[in-house]
Design a protein around this motif. Sequence first.
Motif, PDB file in Angstrom:
ATOM      1  N   PRO A  46       0.803  -1.231   0.000  1.00  0.00           N
ATOM      2  CA  PRO A  46       0.000   0.000   0.000  1.00  0.00           C
ATOM      3  C   PRO A  46       0.839   1.286   0.000  1.00  0.00           C
ATOM      4  CG  PRO A  46      -0.752  -1.510   1.713  1.00  0.00           C
ATOM      5  CD  PRO A  46       0.519  -2.061   1.154  1.00  0.00           C
ATOM      6  N   ASP A  47       2.026   1.257   0.607  1.00  0.00           N
ATOM      7  CA  ASP A  47       2.837   2.466   0.759  1.00  0.00           C
ATOM      8  C   ASP A  47       3.905   2.634  -0.310  1.00  0.00           C
ATOM      9  OD1 ASP A  47       1.442   3.069   3.102  1.00  0.00           O
ATOM     10  OD2 ASP A  47       2.814   1.870   4.313  1.00  0.00           O
ATOM     11  N   CYS A  48       4.298   1.556  -0.961  1.00  0.00           N
ATOM     12  CA  CYS A  48       5.399   1.608  -1.917  1.00  0.00           C
ATOM     13  C   CYS A  48       4.881   1.671  -3.350  1.00  0.00           C
ATOM     14  CB  CYS A  48       6.302   0.387  -1.765  1.00  0.00           C
ATOM     15  SG  CYS A  48       7.210   0.375  -0.213  1.00  0.00           S
ATOM     16  N   LYS A  49       5.576   2.425  -4.159  1.00  0.00           N
ATOM     17  CA  LYS A  49       5.273   2.474  -5.593  1.00  0.00           C
ATOM     18  C   LYS A  49       6.123   1.467  -6.349  1.00  0.00           C
ATOM     19  CE  LYS A  49       2.316   5.805  -5.448  1.00  0.00           C
ATOM     20  NZ  LYS A  49       0.930   5.455  -5.569  1.00  0.00           N
ATOM     21  N   LYS A  77       0.476  -5.180  -8.935  1.00  0.00           N
ATOM     22  CA  LYS A  77      -0.144  -4.575 -10.119  1.00  0.00           C
ATOM     23  C   LYS A  77      -1.530  -4.026  -9.788  1.00  0.00           C
ATOM     24  CE  LYS A  77      -0.724  -5.416 -15.006  1.00  0.00           C
ATOM     25  NZ  LYS A  77       0.327  -4.760 -15.732  1.00  0.00           N
ATOM     26  N   ALA A  78      -2.308  -4.768  -9.019  1.00  0.00           N
ATOM     27  CA  ALA A  78      -3.648  -4.331  -8.643  1.00  0.00           C
ATOM     28  C   ALA A  78      -3.618  -3.067  -7.776  1.00  0.00           C
ATOM     29  CB  ALA A  78      -4.377  -5.446  -7.903  1.00  0.00           C
ATOM     30  N   ALA A  79      -2.515  -2.880  -7.031  1.00  0.00           N
ATOM     31  CA  ALA A  79      -2.399  -1.727  -6.143  1.00  0.00           C
ATOM     32  C   ALA A  79      -1.654  -0.554  -6.787  1.00  0.00           C
ATOM     33  CB  ALA A  79      -1.679  -2.146  -4.859  1.00  0.00           C
ATOM     34  N   GLY A  80      -1.272  -0.690  -8.057  1.00  0.00           N
ATOM     35  CA  GLY A  80      -0.552   0.381  -8.740  1.00  0.00           C
ATOM     36  C   GLY A  80       0.909   0.457  -8.363  1.00  0.00           C
TER      37      GLY A  80
END
Length: 117
Positions: A46-49, A77-80
């Motif tokens: 959730p926090d990392c790109k 992938k689902a979380a961007g």
Amino acid sequence: MANEAFANVLSVSVEREGTTAVVRLRGKLLAGMGGQLCAKVSPLIPDCKRIVLDLGEVAYMDSMGLGTMVRLYVSCKAAGCTLELTHLGKRVKELLGMTHLLGVFTVIGEHSGSIRY
């Protein structure tokens, strides 16, 4: 006692800098080890790109280990978030090639000793 033997098969360490996390694996990524890897990586999503799996010290990976990597890829992938692989050993690279997953994962830094944040 059997759980103690499995606990020493894979070690996972995480380094974070900003929105990038480097996850260094050491040992064997086998059936039964996926939960340990997911427990370290899933909270980062959730926090990392960008999450980089450093596989330079992975001596062996079986199909269940490969399945764990695919599962993490899909979650990222689902979380961007992007999931990248670096320092692939010969056996790991062969496994990814045989399963046609080498083109799915982004492979970085094969010839450099460091990972750019």
